[in-house]
Design a protein around this motif. Structure first.
Motif, PDB file in Angstrom:
ATOM      1  N   THR A 340       0.784  -1.347  -0.050  1.00  0.00           N
ATOM      2  CA  THR A 340      -0.026  -0.023   0.098  1.00  0.00           C
ATOM      3  C   THR A 340       0.667   1.238  -0.088  1.00  0.00           C
ATOM      4  N   LEU A 345      -5.648   4.749  -6.716  1.00  0.00           N
ATOM      5  CA  LEU A 345      -6.593   3.671  -7.176  1.00  0.00           C
ATOM      6  C   LEU A 345      -5.939   3.604  -8.672  1.00  0.00           C
ATOM      7  N   ASP A 361      -4.010   9.763  -9.054  1.00  0.00           N
ATOM      8  CA  ASP A 361      -4.181   8.233  -9.315  1.00  0.00           C
ATOM      9  C   ASP A 361      -3.773   7.945 -10.696  1.00  0.00           C
ATOM     10  N   HIS A 383      -4.297   0.041  -2.963  1.00  0.00           N
ATOM     11  CA  HIS A 383      -5.526  -0.310  -2.750  1.00  0.00           C
ATOM     12  C   HIS A 383      -6.472  -0.447  -3.865  1.00  0.00           C
ATOM     13  N   ALA A 385     -10.334  -1.764  -5.655  1.00  0.00           N
ATOM     14  CA  ALA A 385     -11.662  -1.424  -5.485  1.00  0.00           C
ATOM     15  C   ALA A 385     -12.661  -2.088  -6.510  1.00  0.00           C
ATOM     16  N   LEU A 397     -19.072   0.853  -2.898  1.00  0.00           N
ATOM     17  CA  LEU A 397     -17.643   0.562  -3.660  1.00  0.00           C
ATOM     18  C   LEU A 397     -16.973  -0.113  -2.395  1.00  0.00           C
ATOM     19  N   SER A 399     -13.524  -1.955  -0.844  1.00  0.00           N
ATOM     20  CA  SER A 399     -12.293  -1.494  -0.850  1.00  0.00           C
ATOM     21  C   SER A 399     -11.249  -2.952  -0.815  1.00  0.00           C
ATOM     22  N   ASN A 401      -7.021  -4.468  -0.185  1.00  0.00           N
ATOM     23  CA  ASN A 401      -5.661  -4.492  -0.116  1.00  0.00           C
ATOM     24  C   ASN A 401      -4.944  -5.325  -1.023  1.00  0.00           C
ATOM     25  N   SER A 402      -4.365  -4.651  -2.127  1.00  0.00           N
ATOM     26  CA  SER A 402      -3.995  -5.192  -3.333  1.00  0.00           C
ATOM     27  C   SER A 402      -2.471  -5.006  -3.786  1.00  0.00           C
ATOM     28  N   ASP A 418      -5.865  -9.389  -4.569  1.00  0.00           N
ATOM     29  CA  ASP A 418      -6.923  -8.834  -3.352  1.00  0.00           C
ATOM     30  C   ASP A 418      -6.407  -9.684  -2.141  1.00  0.00           C
ATOM     31  N   TYR A 454     -13.967   2.726   7.953  1.00  0.00           N
ATOM     32  CA  TYR A 454     -13.180   1.887   7.113  1.00  0.00           C
ATOM     33  C   TYR A 454     -13.128   0.517   7.257  1.00  0.00           C
ATOM     34  N   LEU A 456     -12.141  -3.087   4.926  1.00  0.00           N
ATOM     35  CA  LEU A 456     -11.754  -3.973   3.667  1.00  0.00           C
ATOM     36  C   LEU A 456     -12.639  -5.013   3.466  1.00  0.00           C
TER      37      LEU A 456
END
Length: 674
Positions: A340, A345, A361, A383, A385, A397, A399, A401-402, A418, A454, A456
């Motif tokens: 991250t 995005l 982005d 991140h 989405a 939407l 989210s 952790n990617s 992800d 927040y 994920l």
């Protein structure tokens, strides 16, 4: 005829132990191992405290791994039958709570309530094991066998709830002991814990044997037929008597000479077999490991507060880009950025559906494309989405952790990974959409300053990435003196001695990414390793992480203070390498970034790197830098990869049985009485 005096009647409770030999009488129960319930209390408490101290120093960064072979002995001795179960439970819970609070102190700056709650949960894995070990001693089971089974069982259960916390296992202390570590490719980290705990158990058996020989054996416990089930309180948390009703103030006769001989022989054989197997597997390295591509790992040193504010996203990106350009010039074919650290995005397909300023982005995405084009493969953490729908069908939407993969052909791989196993309260709060009122109350455990809304989403796909195989002999090579390899150690030869690839020169390399604490969860790495036909489908693993949570950045005076979490995290990751015979490249914000070989060796040294980055890997904490090294590729498929946690699961079942047995006997006793 004289009247004879009738024989006196002696009450059972007034009997004294008979003489064992001339001039020697059997010592009262208070002389055996632990005294009576009341007198045994301080000694039992000392035992728990001593084990807590020993279990603390065996793990990184102190690394007194040799102490691990006796660290649990005081714990097992404190779980004496002479001490009531309630007392044992209270002592174990109290000391265990302090032990875990001290050893996960690095959670406290993030969330004090979460730190206290985590310690409370983990203290159960002192309380429950103490009762199980005490039960094993009540039943007279030799601890050289009972203790390792129970240790592996409770470690396995520790990792199930709360999102999984496979941390500070007994076996983790041996991450530098490569000969012992290799058994993990058969039975996982549980195998290492078992071997170490077996030696602990034998040492306890030896102590009990010597004490019993010195003071004389207590009278044997009555057989089940001598006691009427249901007439006395059963063994449990409320009484100091066993499920058979006998007085537990006596130590069972576990110290027979034959048992000690069998235990000693069995333990020596298991330890010897483990070491011999380890040397055999290490000796195979030269024949089964080939050279892979040159990989560069970048390490940033950014406080979590700065990451969370998103105020310096461009500065963070540029700092990593500068390191990446330098690594590219050194010959890197794969460049890895930490978790991250790209705060944008990177999904162009979603930009049309989002409001707000997306210029940054788009700039990040385009810069990464140009950086990789015609030069190298670049893996970055950011991140992700997706537009998702809740149970009522309303869109939202989601989210993630990617990890994103940019290729030399000027494209980004569409197969974004992800993160599958999220950290509870750190990355998600449960029940957000299922039980909203409970979700609101759980917000108390969030890290300080964290957005309460927040949370994920869990990834669901095990994505593999591909990169073209480089030409044989391309790129710089390490000299033995640069590799960090101790001279004269054949099993872990330097990269220059690894065999060159001789087949499939044009087939692509495949690898997978595990993010953050996924490297501590055994099943994630294992699920990546094999395809549906049981063939090895990847050549290595990449672990990107953000350990900036666990580093303190002070301003007066300016300094960075790393915590014990950093080296412990790296040490646990080494077990995933051995279990699946996959090298692992780690790229971590604040450290420790390193290359871990498929033997579990955390490689010191590198081919090229920043001047400030220590050559000793475990010293790379709380600093920024980069290094370049050549990946080793191991073609072996392990028994563990095919069969998983079969051994640990079996021990966990026996551990649960040891806890459930007294309760079952109690229920049976009540039914018989009725």
């Amino acid at each position: 005829m004289r009247n004879r005096k009738p024989p006196a009647t002696v009450k059972t409770e007034d009997r004294r132990p008979r003489t064992e030999s001339r001039g020697q009488t059997t010592a009262p129960p208070s002389a055996l191992c632990a005294p009576s319930s009341e007198k045994g209390l301080p000694w039992g408490l000392v035992g728990f405290v001593l084990s807590g101290l020993l279990l603390t120093v065996i793990q990184a960064p102190i690394d007194w791994s040799f102490v691990a072979w006796v660290a649990l002995a005081p714990f097992a001795l404190a779980c004496a039958p002479q001490v009531r179960p309630r007392t044992v439970a209270l002592m174990a819970f109290g000391v265990g709570y302090l032990y875990w609070l001290v050893n996960v102190y690095w959670i406290m700056p993030i969330t004090k309530i979460g730190w206290l709650g985590m310690g409370l949960y983990l203290s159960l894995f002192w309380l429950l094991p103490a009762l199980a070990v005490r039960w094993a001693r009540v039943k007279g089971f030799p601890l050289f066998l009972a203790l390792p089974i129970l240790v592996v069982g409770w470690e396995r259960l520790q990792g199930f709830p709360m999102g999984g916390f496979y941390w500070r296992f007994l076996g983790h202390s041996q991450y530098q002991n490569l000969a012992v570590l290799q058994v993990a490719d058969l039975v996982g980290a549980a195998g290492v814990s078992f071997v170490v705990a077996m030696v602990n158990g034998l040492s306890v058996d030896l102590v009990l044997f010597i004490r019993q020989r010195r003071v004389g054996l207590a009278p044997p416990l009555p057989a089940p037929s001598e006691t009427s089930v249901g007439q006395t309180p059963p063994y449990g948390l409320v009484a100091g008597r066993s499920s058979l009703g006998q007085d537990e103030s006596r130590e069972p006769r576990t110290g027979r000479r034959a048992t000690m001989i069998v235990g000693a022989v069995a333990t020596v054989l298991v330890v010897a077999a483990t070491i011999l197997y380890g040397h055999w597997r290490l000796g195979q390295t030269r024949e089964v490991v080939t050279e892979g591509p040159l990989v560069a790992s970048l390490q940033s040193n950014v406080p979590q507060s700065i990451k969370r504010s998103h105020e310096k996203s461009a500065d963070m990106f540029q700092e990593l880009m500068d390191k990446s350009q330098t690594a590219l010039a050194a010959g890197a074919e794969l460049i890895v950025w930490p978790e991250t650290m790209v705060q944008g995005l990177l999904d162009p397909a979603l930009w049309a559906y989002l409001d707000g300023d997306l210029d940054e982005d788009k700039a990040f995405h385009q810069a990464l494309i140009e950086h990789a084009r015609d030069k190298a493969h670049v893996l970055v953490g950011a991140h992700g989405a997706e537009i998702m729908r809740d149970s009522s069908g309303e869109p939202y939407l989601g989210s993630f952790n990617s990890a994103y993969f940019y290729r030399p052909d000027g494209t980004r791989d569409p197969g974004r990974y992800d993160k599958i196993h999220l950290v509870l309260f750190g990355e998600y709060i449960p029940f957000k959409r299922q039980i909203p009122w409970l979700f609101e109350r759980l917000k108390l455990f969030l890290p300080q300053g964290w957005n309460p809304n927040y949370s994920l989403e869990h990834g669901t796909r095990y994505i593999l990435f591909e990169m073209a195989r480089p030409a044989v002999g391309a790129g710089p090579r390490a000299r033995p003196e640069e590799s960090g390899q101790p001279q004269g150690v054949a099993p872990t030869s330097p990269p220059s001695a690894i065999r060159r690839p001789q087949s499939q020169p044009n087939s692509p390399h495949r690898f997978a990414v595990i993010i953050c604490y996924e490297d501590t969860i055994p099943y994630v790495a294992r699920n990546f390793a094999l395809d549906a036909q049981g063939r090895k489908q990847i050549d290595w693993l990449v672990n990107i992480s953000n350990d900036g949570w666990f580093v303190q950045f002070e301003t007066d005076p300016p300094r960075v203070l790393p915590s014990a979490e950093l080296p412990q995290h790296a040490a646990i990751c080494a077990f995933r390498a051995v279990e699946n015979r996959l090298a692992i490249v780690r790229s971590v914000n604040t450290g420790i970034s390193c290359l871990i070989e498929s033997t579990g060796r955390i490689r010191d040294g590198y081919i090229a790197g920043s001047d400030n980055l220590p050559r000793r890997a475990m010293e790379r904490t709380a600093m920024a830098g980069w290094f370049l090294d050549r990946l080793p590729i191991d073609r072996r498929v392990t028994f563990y990869t095919r069969h998983g946690e079969w051994f640990a699961n079996g021990c966990a079942a026996l551990f649960v049985a040891a806890l459930a047995w007294p309760l079952t006997m109690r229920l049976l006793g009540r039914r018989t009485k009725v």
